[in-house]
Motif scaffolding. Structure first.
Motif, PDB file in Angstrom:
ATOM      1  N   GLN A  75       1.237  13.516  -9.423  1.00 20.56           N
ATOM      2  CA  GLN A  75       0.813  12.323  -8.724  1.00 20.56           C
ATOM      3  C   GLN A  75       1.845  11.268  -8.463  1.00 20.56           C
ATOM      4  OE1 GLN A  75      -1.996  11.814  -6.880  1.00 20.56           O
ATOM      5  NE2 GLN A  75      -2.843  13.731  -7.616  1.00 20.56           N
ATOM      6  N   LEU A  76       2.709  11.237  -9.547  1.00 20.57           N
ATOM      7  CA  LEU A  76       3.769  10.104  -9.327  1.00 20.57           C
ATOM      8  C   LEU A  76       4.830  10.807  -8.653  1.00 20.57           C
ATOM      9  CD1 LEU A  76       4.162   9.405 -13.249  1.00 20.57           C
ATOM     10  CD2 LEU A  76       3.133   8.000 -11.522  1.00 20.57           C
ATOM     11  N   GLN A  77       4.971  11.983  -8.628  1.00 22.72           N
ATOM     12  CA  GLN A  77       5.952  12.571  -7.526  1.00 22.72           C
ATOM     13  C   GLN A  77       5.637  12.222  -5.864  1.00 22.72           C
ATOM     14  OE1 GLN A  77       8.818  14.061  -8.061  1.00 22.72           O
ATOM     15  NE2 GLN A  77       9.371  14.506  -6.034  1.00 22.72           N
ATOM     16  N   SER A  78       4.256  12.482  -5.671  1.00 22.20           N
ATOM     17  CA  SER A  78       3.737  12.163  -4.441  1.00 22.20           C
ATOM     18  C   SER A  78       3.965  10.776  -4.022  1.00 22.20           C
ATOM     19  CB  SER A  78       2.251  12.563  -4.355  1.00 22.20           C
ATOM     20  OG  SER A  78       1.570  12.102  -3.259  1.00 22.20           O
ATOM     21  N   LEU A  79       3.729   9.544  -5.226  1.00 20.73           N
ATOM     22  CA  LEU A  79       3.911   8.310  -4.589  1.00 20.73           C
ATOM     23  C   LEU A  79       5.362   8.006  -4.570  1.00 20.73           C
ATOM     24  CD1 LEU A  79       1.509   6.598  -7.519  1.00 20.73           C
ATOM     25  CD2 LEU A  79       1.131   7.125  -4.998  1.00 20.73           C
ATOM     26  N   TYR A  80       6.111   8.803  -5.196  1.00 23.60           N
ATOM     27  CA  TYR A  80       7.388   8.490  -5.212  1.00 23.60           C
ATOM     28  C   TYR A  80       8.120   9.100  -3.644  1.00 23.60           C
ATOM     29  CZ  TYR A  80      12.557   9.311  -5.773  1.00 23.60           C
ATOM     30  OH  TYR A  80      14.100   9.166  -5.863  1.00 23.60           O
ATOM     31  N   GLU A  81       7.403  10.179  -3.172  1.00 25.51           N
ATOM     32  CA  GLU A  81       7.816  10.564  -2.031  1.00 25.51           C
ATOM     33  C   GLU A  81       7.252   9.542  -0.858  1.00 25.51           C
ATOM     34  OE1 GLU A  81       6.285  14.460  -1.709  1.00 25.51           O
ATOM     35  OE2 GLU A  81       7.680  15.276  -2.868  1.00 25.51           O
ATOM     36  N   GLU A  82       6.307   9.164  -1.044  1.00 27.05           N
ATOM     37  CA  GLU A  82       5.722   8.047  -0.173  1.00 27.05           C
ATOM     38  C   GLU A  82       6.611   6.869   0.080  1.00 27.05           C
ATOM     39  OE1 GLU A  82       3.628   8.201   2.177  1.00 27.05           O
ATOM     40  OE2 GLU A  82       2.925  10.419   1.745  1.00 27.05           O
ATOM     41  N   THR A  83       7.273   6.485  -1.287  1.00 24.02           N
ATOM     42  CA  THR A  83       8.110   5.439  -1.175  1.00 24.02           C
ATOM     43  C   THR A  83       9.418   5.542  -0.534  1.00 24.02           C
ATOM     44  OG1 THR A  83       9.027   5.817  -3.507  1.00 24.02           O
ATOM     45  CG2 THR A  83       7.113   4.399  -3.288  1.00 24.02           C
ATOM     46  N   ILE A  84       9.901   6.954  -0.869  1.00 25.35           N
ATOM     47  CA  ILE A  84      10.859   7.296  -0.016  1.00 25.35           C
ATOM     48  C   ILE A  84      10.967   7.195   1.426  1.00 25.35           C
ATOM     49  CG2 ILE A  84      12.524   9.505   0.615  1.00 25.35           C
ATOM     50  CD1 ILE A  84      12.113  10.217  -2.437  1.00 25.35           C
TER      51      ILE A  84
ATOM     52  N   LYS B  10       1.563   0.915   7.638  1.00 25.50           N
ATOM     53  CA  LYS B  10       0.341   1.201   6.866  1.00 25.50           C
ATOM     54  C   LYS B  10       0.250   2.642   6.327  1.00 25.50           C
ATOM     55  CE  LYS B  10      -4.567   0.894   8.181  1.00 25.50           C
ATOM     56  NZ  LYS B  10      -5.435   0.708   9.283  1.00 25.50           N
ATOM     57  N   THR B  11       0.456   3.625   6.918  1.00 28.37           N
ATOM     58  CA  THR B  11       0.222   5.039   6.236  1.00 28.37           C
ATOM     59  C   THR B  11       0.576   4.914   4.883  1.00 28.37           C
ATOM     60  OG1 THR B  11       0.274   5.779   8.581  1.00 28.37           O
ATOM     61  CG2 THR B  11       0.463   7.366   6.713  1.00 28.37           C
ATOM     62  N   PRO B  12       1.978   4.952   4.510  1.00 31.68           N
ATOM     63  CA  PRO B  12       2.475   5.380   3.111  1.00 31.68           C
ATOM     64  C   PRO B  12       2.104   3.934   2.186  1.00 31.68           C
ATOM     65  CG  PRO B  12       4.139   4.243   4.713  1.00 31.68           C
ATOM     66  CD  PRO B  12       3.183   4.579   5.423  1.00 31.68           C
ATOM     67  N   LEU B  13       1.942   2.958   2.804  1.00 28.27           N
ATOM     68  CA  LEU B  13       1.317   1.643   1.808  1.00 28.27           C
ATOM     69  C   LEU B  13      -0.289   2.208   1.443  1.00 28.27           C
ATOM     70  CD1 LEU B  13       2.736  -1.420   3.603  1.00 28.27           C
ATOM     71  CD2 LEU B  13       3.363  -0.221   1.214  1.00 28.27           C
ATOM     72  N   ALA B  14      -1.065   2.757   2.463  1.00 29.52           N
ATOM     73  CA  ALA B  14      -2.416   3.095   2.165  1.00 29.52           C
ATOM     74  C   ALA B  14      -2.367   4.073   1.148  1.00 29.52           C
ATOM     75  CB  ALA B  14      -2.923   3.350   3.669  1.00 29.52           C
ATOM     76  N   VAL B  15      -1.607   5.239   1.229  1.00 35.40           N
ATOM     77  CA  VAL B  15      -1.442   6.220   0.136  1.00 35.40           C
ATOM     78  C   VAL B  15      -1.196   5.639  -0.884  1.00 35.40           C
ATOM     79  CG1 VAL B  15      -0.344   8.168  -0.467  1.00 35.40           C
ATOM     80  CG2 VAL B  15      -1.041   8.131   1.995  1.00 35.40           C
ATOM     81  N   ILE B  16      -0.078   4.877  -1.060  1.00 35.96           N
ATOM     82  CA  ILE B  16       0.290   4.299  -2.427  1.00 35.96           C
ATOM     83  C   ILE B  16      -0.610   3.530  -3.265  1.00 35.96           C
ATOM     84  CG2 ILE B  16       1.933   2.859  -3.400  1.00 35.96           C
ATOM     85  CD1 ILE B  16       4.069   3.602  -1.498  1.00 35.96           C
ATOM     86  N   GLN B  17      -1.450   2.600  -2.241  1.00 38.10           N
ATOM     87  CA  GLN B  17      -2.339   1.774  -2.878  1.00 38.10           C
ATOM     88  C   GLN B  17      -3.653   2.237  -3.096  1.00 38.10           C
ATOM     89  OE1 GLN B  17      -3.755  -1.097   0.100  1.00 38.10           O
ATOM     90  NE2 GLN B  17      -5.361  -1.721  -1.333  1.00 38.10           N
ATOM     91  N   GLY B  18      -4.033   3.624  -2.510  1.00 43.71           N
ATOM     92  CA  GLY B  18      -5.140   4.346  -2.573  1.00 43.71           C
ATOM     93  C   GLY B  18      -5.001   5.130  -4.169  1.00 43.71           C
ATOM     94  N   ASN B  19      -3.816   5.539  -4.206  1.00 36.42           N
ATOM     95  CA  ASN B  19      -3.305   6.552  -5.492  1.00 36.42           C
ATOM     96  C   ASN B  19      -3.542   5.506  -6.682  1.00 36.42           C
ATOM     97  OD1 ASN B  19      -2.710   9.532  -5.175  1.00 36.42           O
ATOM     98  ND2 ASN B  19      -2.066   8.389  -3.402  1.00 36.42           N
ATOM     99  N   LEU B  20      -2.772   4.342  -6.482  1.00 35.47           N
ATOM    100  CA  LEU B  20      -2.837   3.311  -7.603  1.00 35.47           C
ATOM    101  C   LEU B  20      -4.108   2.906  -7.954  1.00 35.47           C
ATOM    102  CD1 LEU B  20       0.328   1.242  -6.718  1.00 35.47           C
ATOM    103  CD2 LEU B  20       0.243   3.048  -8.508  1.00 35.47           C
ATOM    104  N   GLU B  21      -5.009   2.569  -7.020  1.00 33.34           N
ATOM    105  CA  GLU B  21      -6.474   2.324  -7.334  1.00 33.34           C
ATOM    106  C   GLU B  21      -7.179   3.320  -8.025  1.00 33.34           C
ATOM    107  OE1 GLU B  21      -8.165   1.134  -3.704  1.00 33.34           O
ATOM    108  OE2 GLU B  21      -6.916  -0.867  -3.687  1.00 33.34           O
ATOM    109  N   GLY B  22      -6.806   4.578  -7.755  1.00 36.26           N
ATOM    110  CA  GLY B  22      -7.568   5.637  -8.214  1.00 36.26           C
ATOM    111  C   GLY B  22      -7.034   5.815  -9.900  1.00 36.26           C
TER     112      GLY B  22
END
Length: 376
Positions: free
Chosen positions: A182-191, A158-170
């Protein structure tokens, strides 16, 4: 007549009945024969005395034999009734506990875990009941672990998915600028998410015995040097002294990648819980245990340590002594579970000793033989 109680009762009663009938028949036969012999002896004695008696068995003798027969019948009937009650009691002493066990098993089959049977016998049925109670406790513990495992997996995903979802919605709403940072942050969460999924997959395959190992003769010391070198910058950042004290080892048959994963997990775990200016010491040696040669790898730290009540569960999935479940206090919680499974499928053993405030030591025992082969 399918009940064990009836079958045991019937068998015991049949044995008693046959015994009583046989004894009664023999007693009557012996009584009549002996009495006949006695009368004939008396008749011979009277003839020798000069007198002659007519008849062998008179009314008094018949009454005596009848009373003996009647007594034997009463005694035999009493023994039969007593045998019936005793055999039934014996049968119930066996079948009643079995009925309790059967009832508890049916409840467990319906998903009602935690069933126990109150049987304190010292015989085989008592041992079966004790084994059942132990099994029931294990089932309860496993069910709780399964429920917690599902909750923990959901939490960790849930934690990385919530971060990814929140950033994408923003970004979609124009609140967050889709810049490189921001894209780097999302990339790190996917990793992180990918690492977690990969770890879960490896763990499940290892537990099922389906994780393929590419074994070949390997110098374990080289793996340790490489893993320590990879983590040296992190140790230097926290002013932690990472020391290798490596003894002379034979090449052993292991999957180098998997053993590197084991060491990496142990070292990162030690780095996480060792304070500034602490020491992490990795040592290797050979040891003979129970007539077998082993390569022993020790990872010792001067960290916060593990409470005694937590030690039995330290290799469980997602188990962490720190229940806060924040990423700052630890990783996903499956690193040590992976360590144990990877060591186990190498036919090795892993042990942990720890003391609060003094540190923790993990010891890995790997068989010291060379076998150039792969297996499932």
């Amino acid at each position: 007549m399918h009940s064990i109680t009836y079958r045991i009762t019937g068998l015991m009663f049949l044995l008693v009945a046959i015994t009583v009938a046989g004894l009664t028949y023999l007693a009557n036969w012996q009584m009549e024969n002996l009495f006949q012999d006695y009368l004939q002896t008396m008749q011979i004695g009277i003839q020798e005395g000069g007198r002659m008696m007519v008849g062998v068995i008179g009314l008094p003798e018949k009454e005596f034999l009848a009373s003996v027969h009647e007594a034997l019948i009463w005694v035999g009937t009493g023994i039969l009734i007593f045998g019936l009650f005793v055999s039934h009691a014996l049968a119930r002493s066996i079948t009643v506990p079995l009925l309790k066990l059967n009832s508890a098993v049916e409840k467990i089959a319906r998903g009602e875990f935690g069933q126990k049977v109150d049987i304190n016998a010292k015989d085989e049925v008592g041992k079966l009941a004790a084994a059942f109670n132990q099994m029931a406790e294990i089932l309860v513990a496993n069910n709780q672990l399964r429920q917690r495992l599902l909750a923990d997996i959901a939490h960790e995903l849930k934690t990385p998915l919530a971060v990814i979802q929140g950033n994408l919605e923003g970004m979609l709403d124009g609140v967050i600028e889709p810049d490189k940072e921001q894209l780097q942050s999302l990339y790190e969460e996917t990793i992180q998410l990918n690492i977690l999924i990969k770890d879960l997959r490896d763990l499940s395959l290892a537990e099922a015995g389906q994780l393929r190992l590419e074994k070949q003769p390997t110098d374990v010391n080289q793996i340790i040097v490489r893993a320590s070198g990879m983590l040296k910058p992190l140790a230097d950042e926290k002013d932690i002294n990472l020391v290798n004290e490596l003894g002379e080892l034979p090449n052993i048959s292991v999957d180098a990648g998997r053993i590197n994963q084991v060491l990496y997990n142990l070292l990162t775990n030690a780095l996480r819980y060792t304070p500034q200016n602490g020491i992490i010491r990795v040592t290797t040696r050979t040891e003979k245990v129970d007539g077998r040669d082993w390569v022993v790898i020790s990872v010792e730290d001067t960290g916060s340590g593990i409470a005694e009540q937590d030690l039995p569960y330290i290799f469980n999935h997602f188990y962490r002594a720190d229940k806060s479940r924040t990423r700052a206090s630890g990783g996903s919680g499956i690193g040590l579970a992976i360590v144990k499974q990877l060591v186990d499928i190498h036919d090795g053993r892993v042990f942990v000793t720890s003391k609060l405030g003094e540190g923790t030591t993990f010891k890995i025992y790997l068989p010291a033989y060379t076998q150039d082969s792969s297996f499932l």
